[in-house]
Scaffold this active site. Structure first.
Site, PDB file in Angstrom:
ATOM      1  N   SER A 158     -13.275  51.517 -32.083  1.00  0.00           N
ATOM      2  CA  SER A 158     -13.706  51.807 -30.760  1.00  0.00           C
ATOM      3  C   SER A 158     -14.492  49.881 -29.930  1.00  0.00           C
ATOM      4  O   SER A 158     -15.634  50.412 -30.586  1.00  0.00           O
ATOM      5  CB  SER A 158     -13.617  52.661 -29.769  1.00  0.00           C
ATOM      6  N   HIS A 171     -17.126  54.526 -23.742  1.00  0.00           N
ATOM      7  CA  HIS A 171     -17.624  55.789 -24.134  1.00  0.00           C
ATOM      8  C   HIS A 171     -18.585  55.585 -25.133  1.00  0.00           C
ATOM      9  O   HIS A 171     -18.321  56.817 -26.234  1.00  0.00           O
ATOM     10  CB  HIS A 171     -16.239  57.092 -24.339  1.00  0.00           C
ATOM     11  N   ASP A 194     -13.393  52.280 -19.246  1.00  0.00           N
ATOM     12  CA  ASP A 194     -13.618  52.515 -20.122  1.00  0.00           C
ATOM     13  C   ASP A 194     -14.243  51.158 -20.673  1.00  0.00           C
ATOM     14  O   ASP A 194     -13.561  50.817 -22.185  1.00  0.00           O
ATOM     15  CB  ASP A 194     -13.102  52.927 -21.484  1.00  0.00           C
TER      16      ASP A 194
END
Length: 295
Positions: A142, A35, A65
């Site tokens: 992230s 992402h 992901d």
């Protein structure tokens, strides 16, 4: 811990914002979240020594992901990954670029293992079988590294539940073993293999059970069945309610996705389900490889 780990953590900048990553190989492969680089083919990578280079997204996997970015640089310090899961209560540090602040370090412990974020299955398949930590994770973290006291990565920062949801220090990371398995597949073949059951699991609430006139409200409803897929071949129909995968009870769609995550294409599983009459039925289902390169 931080001085050992920081050189292997990078900041990733895209037209849509910024995230983090870790050096996967000395010859320029960076591991991050899918992402973080979604929708981009080219990114900028900022290293701990101040150098910044353009990179290209080499391969990505939306199911877990995870993604690999390639940069034209050699001699990088690759992160070391711990194959085993950490222990609950073990000390951790998280390194990344929250809100763009490069190489930020936060500390905490392993709060739990094998976590899934409730309700996430409706949006993504990635938020299951995660490590939970109370080390603060924020937007921009992230793809960064979650490290143990020995400087080894135990997880890749994945998500957090924000304070406005009533959470206090609830962060989640992809286990290192999953990250390495997927990264090696992306590196060698450009895609990752995932077990595919050919059905869309959805939450069965008492209200839905009443609307469909189901005599029971336990389990996960098959909202859709892929024509000709494994579930259809096994005899499942839309509206059937799955209660077990082999011996594991499934009460939520996330439970069902966890069971798929732990299996490989080609494996045979036993599904226990019931239809409108409420009777339990068992069927053997042969899992296949999920179709598509990153779905």
């Amino acid at each position: 811990m931080a001085s050992q780990a920081q050189p292997s953590v990078v900041k990733i900048l895209t037209p849509g914002g910024n995230g983090s990553g870790v050096v996967y190989t000395a010859d320029g492969l960076i591991l991050t979240n899918e992402h973080v680089v979604r929708g981009a083919s080219a990114v900028q990578v900022a290293f701990a020594d101040g150098q910044r280079l353009g990179g290209t997204v080499r391969a990505a996997d939306a199911v877990t992901d995870l993604a690999l970015v390639a940069v034209p640089r050699t001699g990088l310090p690759p992160a070391r990954f711990q194959a085993a899961l950490p222990q609950t209560g073990e000390l951790l540090i998280v390194i990344g670029s929250p809100l763009g602040f490069e190489n930020s370090v936060t500390a905490g412990v392993v709060s739990g293992l094998h976590r899934e974020i409730p309700g996430s299955a409706a949006e993504t398949q990635a938020l299951v079988d995660l490590i939970q930590t109370d080390a603060p994770i924020s937007p921009g973290s992230s793809g960064g590294g979650v490290f143990n006291a020995g400087g080894e990565i135990v997880g890749i920062s994945e998500a957090y539940i924000p304070p406005q949801a009533g959470a206090v220090s609830l962060g989640f990371a992809i286990p290192a073993a999953t990250a390495v398995d997927v990264a090696e597949q992306l590196r060698t073949t450009g895609r990752a293999r995932h077990a595919f059951a050919g059905l869309e699991p959805a939450q069965l609430t008492p209200q839905i059970a009443a609307q469909l006139r189901l005599p029971r409200s336990d389990g996960v409803i098959a909202a859709a069945i892929v024509p000709g897929g494994p579930a259809a071949t096994a005899g499942l129909r839309p509206g059937d309610v799955i209660t077990r995968v082999d011996d594991a009870v499934v009460a939520t769609p996330e439970d069902f996705l966890v069971q798929l995550r732990r299996r490989e294409p080609g494996q045979v599983i036993t599904l226990t389900f019931h239809g409108p009459d409420g009777r339990d039925v068992s069927a053997s289902l042969t899992l296949t490889d999920r179709p598509g390169l990153s779905s």
